[in-house]
Write a protein that holds these residues in place. Structure first.
Motif, mmCIF file in Angstrom:
data_model
loop_
_atom_site.group_PDB
_atom_site.id
_atom_site.type_symbol
_atom_site.label_atom_id
_atom_site.label_comp_id
_atom_site.label_asym_id
_atom_site.label_seq_id
_atom_site.Cartn_x
_atom_site.Cartn_y
_atom_site.Cartn_z
ATOM 1 N N SER A 93 -4.835 -0.080 4.657
ATOM 2 C CA SER A 93 -4.265 0.049 3.327
ATOM 3 C C SER A 93 -4.539 1.432 2.738
ATOM 4 O O SER A 93 -3.659 2.050 2.141
ATOM 5 C CB SER A 93 -4.829 -1.039 2.407
ATOM 6 N N MET A 94 -5.771 1.919 2.901
ATOM 7 C CA MET A 94 -6.123 3.252 2.397
ATOM 8 C C MET A 94 -5.251 4.335 3.026
ATOM 9 O O MET A 94 -4.709 5.204 2.332
ATOM 10 C CB MET A 94 -7.595 3.555 2.695
ATOM 11 N N ALA A 95 -5.118 4.267 4.351
ATOM 12 C CA ALA A 95 -4.341 5.282 5.064
ATOM 13 C C ALA A 95 -2.879 5.278 4.625
ATOM 14 O O ALA A 95 -2.292 6.336 4.341
ATOM 15 C CB ALA A 95 -4.444 5.047 6.571
ATOM 16 N N LEU A 96 -2.289 4.086 4.527
ATOM 17 C CA LEU A 96 -0.877 4.002 4.142
ATOM 18 C C LEU A 96 -0.674 4.364 2.673
ATOM 19 O O LEU A 96 0.351 4.938 2.307
ATOM 20 C CB LEU A 96 -0.344 2.591 4.403
ATOM 21 N N GLY A 97 -1.644 4.028 1.819
ATOM 22 C CA GLY A 97 -1.534 4.390 0.413
ATOM 23 C C GLY A 97 -1.522 5.897 0.215
ATOM 24 O O GLY A 97 -0.704 6.439 -0.546
ATOM 25 N N ILE A 98 -2.419 6.587 0.910
ATOM 26 C CA ILE A 98 -2.470 8.052 0.816
ATOM 27 C C ILE A 98 -1.220 8.673 1.432
ATOM 28 O O ILE A 98 -0.649 9.632 0.891
ATOM 29 C CB ILE A 98 -3.742 8.581 1.504
ATOM 30 N N LEU A 99 -0.763 8.106 2.563
ATOM 31 C CA LEU A 99 0.475 8.603 3.187
ATOM 32 C C LEU A 99 1.662 8.418 2.252
ATOM 33 O O LEU A 99 2.499 9.325 2.105
ATOM 34 C CB LEU A 99 0.717 7.870 4.502
ATOM 35 N N GLY A 100 1.744 7.246 1.608
ATOM 36 C CA GLY A 100 2.830 7.011 0.660
ATOM 37 C C GLY A 100 2.786 7.976 -0.504
ATOM 38 O O GLY A 100 3.829 8.483 -0.949
ATOM 39 N N SER A 145 0.821 -1.213 0.000
ATOM 40 C CA SER A 145 0.000 0.000 0.000
ATOM 41 C C SER A 145 0.853 1.260 0.000
ATOM 42 O O SER A 145 0.586 2.200 -0.758
ATOM 43 C CB SER A 145 -0.933 0.001 1.218
ATOM 44 N N PHE A 146 1.865 1.279 0.837
ATOM 45 C CA PHE A 146 2.701 2.477 0.960
ATOM 46 C C PHE A 146 3.417 2.796 -0.351
ATOM 47 O O PHE A 146 3.368 3.929 -0.846
ATOM 48 C CB PHE A 146 3.720 2.281 2.085
ATOM 49 N N PHE A 147 4.041 1.808 -0.954
ATOM 50 C CA PHE A 147 4.846 2.070 -2.139
ATOM 51 C C PHE A 147 4.001 2.218 -3.401
ATOM 52 O O PHE A 147 4.317 3.045 -4.261
ATOM 53 C CB PHE A 147 5.898 0.978 -2.313
#
Length: 245
Positions: free
Chosen positions: A149-156, A50-52
């Protein structure tokens, strides 16, 4: 005709899963174990992807909208929409069909090959409820995994854009807040819940009714992944047409 046979057997499996419940003291321990294996055990891979991928989505959006006529907040807006509507619920679910689905199929398939399921049935245990029900209950927590996953995706996406100079902090945050519709979150969670049920039941079906020896466990896991992915994509299309059009 064979396809209809599989559908009928699958529906009967679900029906039997909710009949003749195992004692709560035993069932509780099984549910806790499944939560650890299926949900907590998936946090690492979900966080990494998610992050990357969130960062890649944001960078590619910024590169392809590099036009002075386009507003700066477009990158944050497109990143938010992509991650919330499709990437987190659908893309992660297909990945989980490989990780979680294969784990469920192989574990049940191994029990079938080694005749452990037959032994449970001889003892008068409803093996459908004993083996499959805890997996269904554990995967009702799957929406929490997708929220993560949503939170880490947006943070990434935010860190990739701001640190790479593709967007400013203010523009990206403005894009995240622009025209936000809470129904999109509801839509994503409706999809996620349906995907969770598919992730729990389709791999269980392929593992429980597996035939053959140890080598066939791998084949069953592959078949399970394929059909779970197909079911997720079809369900995604139907839900999208019903809720967003």
């Amino acid at each position: 005709m064979k396809f209809l046979t599989h559908i009928g057997r699958y529906l009967l499996m679900i029906q039997k899963t909710f009949g003749k419940f195992t004692k709560w003291g035993v069932l509780k321990n099984l549910i806790v174990r499944e939560i650890d294996d299926l949900i907590i055990g998936s946090l690492g891979i979900v966080a990494f992807i998610s992050f990357f991928v969130g960062g890649v989505v944001a960078i590619q959006t910024a590169i392809n909208t590099d036009n002075p006529l386009l507003p700066g907040y477009l990158v944050g807006f497109a990143t938010r929409q992509s991650i919330i509507l499709e990437f987190a619920p659908t893309f992660i679910s297909i990945i989980m069909a490989g990780k979680v689905g294969s784990f469920i199929t192989s574990s049940l398939g191994t029990m079938r090959v080694t005749e452990q399921i037959d032994a449970l049935e001889v003892m008068g245990i409803n093996t459908y409820n004993y083996l499959i029900f805890p997996k269904i209950i554990a995967l009702t927590l799957y929406p929490f995994l997708i929220s993560f996953s949503m939170a880490l995706g947006i943070l990434g996406g935010y860190l990739a854009c701001v640190s790479g100079g593709f967007s400013s902090h203010a523009d990206f945050v403005d894009g995240l807040q622009l025209d936000f519709r809470s129904f999109h979150i509801v839509y994503a969670f409706i999809k996620t819940f349906l995907f969770a049920m598919l992730l729990a039941t389709i791999p269980s079906y392929h593992g429980y009714f597996m035939k053959g020896g140890a080598l066939d466990v791998g084949k069953a896991s592959t078949t399970s992944f394929v059909w779970t992915s197909v079911a997720i994509i079809i369900t995604n299309s139907i839900v999208t047409n019903l809720l967003l059009t």
